[in-house]
Design an enzyme around this catalytic site. Structure first.
Site, PDB file in Angstrom:
ATOM      1  N   ASP A  92      43.261  35.380  48.731  1.00 21.68           N
ATOM      2  CA  ASP A  92      44.359  35.074  47.819  1.00 21.68           C
ATOM      3  C   ASP A  92      43.802  34.227  46.684  1.00 21.68           C
ATOM      4  O   ASP A  92      42.694  33.692  46.782  1.00 21.68           O
ATOM      5  CB  ASP A  92      45.495  34.344  48.533  1.00 21.68           C
ATOM      6  CG  ASP A  92      46.751  34.224  47.661  1.00 21.68           C
ATOM      7  OD1 ASP A  92      46.961  35.114  46.817  1.00 21.68           O
ATOM      8  OD2 ASP A  92      47.494  33.250  47.816  1.00 21.68           O
ATOM      9  N   SER A  93      44.582  34.084  45.626  1.00 18.31           N
ATOM     10  CA  SER A  93      44.133  33.299  44.478  1.00 18.31           C
ATOM     11  C   SER A  93      44.267  31.803  44.721  1.00 18.31           C
ATOM     12  O   SER A  93      43.738  30.998  43.965  1.00 18.31           O
ATOM     13  CB  SER A  93      44.936  33.685  43.232  1.00 18.31           C
ATOM     14  OG  SER A  93      46.309  33.395  43.437  1.00 18.31           O
TER      15      SER A  93
ATOM     16  N   TYR B 131      46.670  35.085  39.522  1.00 15.64           N
ATOM     17  CA  TYR B 131      46.441  36.520  39.397  1.00 15.64           C
ATOM     18  C   TYR B 131      47.544  37.211  38.600  1.00 15.64           C
ATOM     19  O   TYR B 131      47.325  38.255  37.998  1.00 15.64           O
ATOM     20  CB  TYR B 131      46.365  37.158  40.783  1.00 15.64           C
ATOM     21  CG  TYR B 131      45.039  36.966  41.498  1.00 15.64           C
ATOM     22  CD1 TYR B 131      43.876  36.648  40.805  1.00 15.64           C
ATOM     23  CD2 TYR B 131      44.955  37.121  42.880  1.00 15.64           C
ATOM     24  CE1 TYR B 131      42.670  36.486  41.461  1.00 15.64           C
ATOM     25  CE2 TYR B 131      43.753  36.963  43.550  1.00 15.64           C
ATOM     26  CZ  TYR B 131      42.608  36.643  42.840  1.00 15.64           C
ATOM     27  OH  TYR B 131      41.412  36.488  43.491  1.00 15.64           O
TER      28      TYR B 131
ATOM     29  N   CYS C 221      47.939  38.761  48.970  1.00 17.54           N
ATOM     30  CA  CYS C 221      48.425  38.591  47.600  1.00 17.54           C
ATOM     31  C   CYS C 221      49.175  39.850  47.202  1.00 17.54           C
ATOM     32  O   CYS C 221      48.600  40.945  47.206  1.00 17.54           O
ATOM     33  CB  CYS C 221      47.253  38.347  46.651  1.00 17.54           C
ATOM     34  SG  CYS C 221      47.686  38.376  44.906  1.00 17.54           S
TER      35      CYS C 221
ATOM     36  N   THR D 230      50.288  40.665  44.271  1.00 17.53           N
ATOM     37  CA  THR D 230      49.831  41.196  42.988  1.00 17.53           C
ATOM     38  C   THR D 230      48.647  42.135  43.161  1.00 17.53           C
ATOM     39  O   THR D 230      48.651  43.263  42.652  1.00 17.53           O
ATOM     40  CB  THR D 230      49.446  40.040  42.035  1.00 17.53           C
ATOM     41  OG1 THR D 230      50.589  39.201  41.822  1.00 17.53           O
ATOM     42  CG2 THR D 230      48.972  40.584  40.698  1.00 17.53           C
TER      43      THR D 230
ATOM     44  N   CYS E  55      55.690  37.173  46.326  1.00 13.33           N
ATOM     45  CA  CYS E  55      54.415  36.469  46.171  1.00 13.33           C
ATOM     46  C   CYS E  55      54.285  35.527  47.359  1.00 13.33           C
ATOM     47  O   CYS E  55      55.238  34.830  47.714  1.00 13.33           O
ATOM     48  CB  CYS E  55      54.393  35.687  44.858  1.00 13.33           C
ATOM     49  SG  CYS E  55      52.932  34.631  44.634  1.00 13.33           S
TER      50      CYS E  55
ATOM     51  N   HIS F  26      52.813  32.792  47.603  1.00 10.53           N
ATOM     52  CA  HIS F  26      52.995  31.397  47.200  1.00 10.53           C
ATOM     53  C   HIS F  26      54.447  30.944  47.375  1.00 10.53           C
ATOM     54  O   HIS F  26      54.722  29.785  47.683  1.00 10.53           O
ATOM     55  CB  HIS F  26      52.607  31.202  45.732  1.00 10.53           C
ATOM     56  CG  HIS F  26      51.151  30.997  45.504  1.00 10.53           C
ATOM     57  ND1 HIS F  26      50.246  32.041  45.495  1.00 10.53           N
ATOM     58  CD2 HIS F  26      50.424  29.875  45.285  1.00 10.53           C
ATOM     59  CE1 HIS F  26      49.039  31.571  45.259  1.00 10.53           C
ATOM     60  NE2 HIS F  26      49.117  30.258  45.137  1.00 10.53           N
TER      61      HIS F  26
END
Length: 241
Positions: A5-6, A37, A69, A71, A181, A183
């Protein structure tokens, strides 16, 4: 198992995996150099994810990759599966559970701009919008807010209300919200406070365990590694880069 993941979003996915597969070796990649991302172009995301997987594969015998993730999953998953000969499992916003549990027939989807603009999301919105009303918020700011919360940095309620303003003014607000997402799972409490009625949150990260079980992948020992692509800044036993 490599989990990518970012930032900190994929940690919620990692926690679910750890609970269900305690004997697997884990490598968690926080690509903070590429964060967020949601602002990146398709070409960058594809090349970046391929690069990360190749770097880790050179060091460790990876048997499975979890793209934690939404995205990257919505944009790069088919290409990654063609590129590598190991199982690549992605996380995608899921609509069906939201369709089944909504009471007022109004569903909200919140995701990064890149995810919202993906063909996967457009196809699903077209498919399900005939059955229910689907409201969409495309934002890259919410992931940044989640990162701040994790680092115990002050979160502005005003900013959160600005992001959800198009929903809060509705006479019929979404009673079910799809978190597009990973997050966003860290912000459920903050999001709930914005709305006057209880919200059903659909978190696709929770479905990852069932996907892993399909591959029946188990190892004897557990170890978690955190790798940096650039700088190394330690925070509460995690490395951000």
């Amino acid at each position: 198992m490599l989990i990518i993941d970012s930032g900190i979003g994929g940690l919620s996915v990692l926690n679910n995996i750890k609970k269900n597969f305690p004997n697997i070796n884990y490598i968690y990649m926080l690509d903070n150099e590429g964060f967020p991302y949601g602002k990146k172009k398709k070409k960058f995301l594809i090349e970046r994810s391929i690069k990360i997987i190749n770097i880790i594969k050179e060091i460790y015998p990876i048997k499975m990759v979890i793209i934690a993730c939404n995205t990257i999953s919505t944009i790069s998953l088919p290409i990654l599966r063609k590129t590598f000969n190991i199982p690549i499992i992605g996380i995608l916003p899921i609509f069906k559970p939201a369709i089944e549990i909504t009471k007022n027939k109004t569903i909200g989807l919140i995701a990064t701009r890149a995810t919202v603009n993906s063909s996967y999301i457009k196809k699903n919105i077209y498919k399900y919008s005939f059955q229910k009303t689907i409201k969409v918020i495309a934002t890259n700011e919410l992931a940044i807010i989640a990162e701040k919360k994790f680092r115990k940095i002050f979160i502005s309620n005003v900013k959160l209300r600005e992001i959800f303003q198009s929903w809060t003014v509705l006479s019929r607000q979404p009673d079910t919200i799809i978190l597009g997402c990973t997050h966003f799972s860290f912000l459920k409490k903050e999001i709930q406070k914005i709305f006057y009625k209880p919200i059903n949150f659909i978190d696709s990260g929770e479905t990852i365990v069932n996907k892993i079980k399909k591959y029946s992948y188990q190892k004897k020992k557990k170890k978690i590694f955190f790798y940096a692509l650039n700088t190394k800044k330690k925070y509460n036993n995690y490395y951000f880069f």
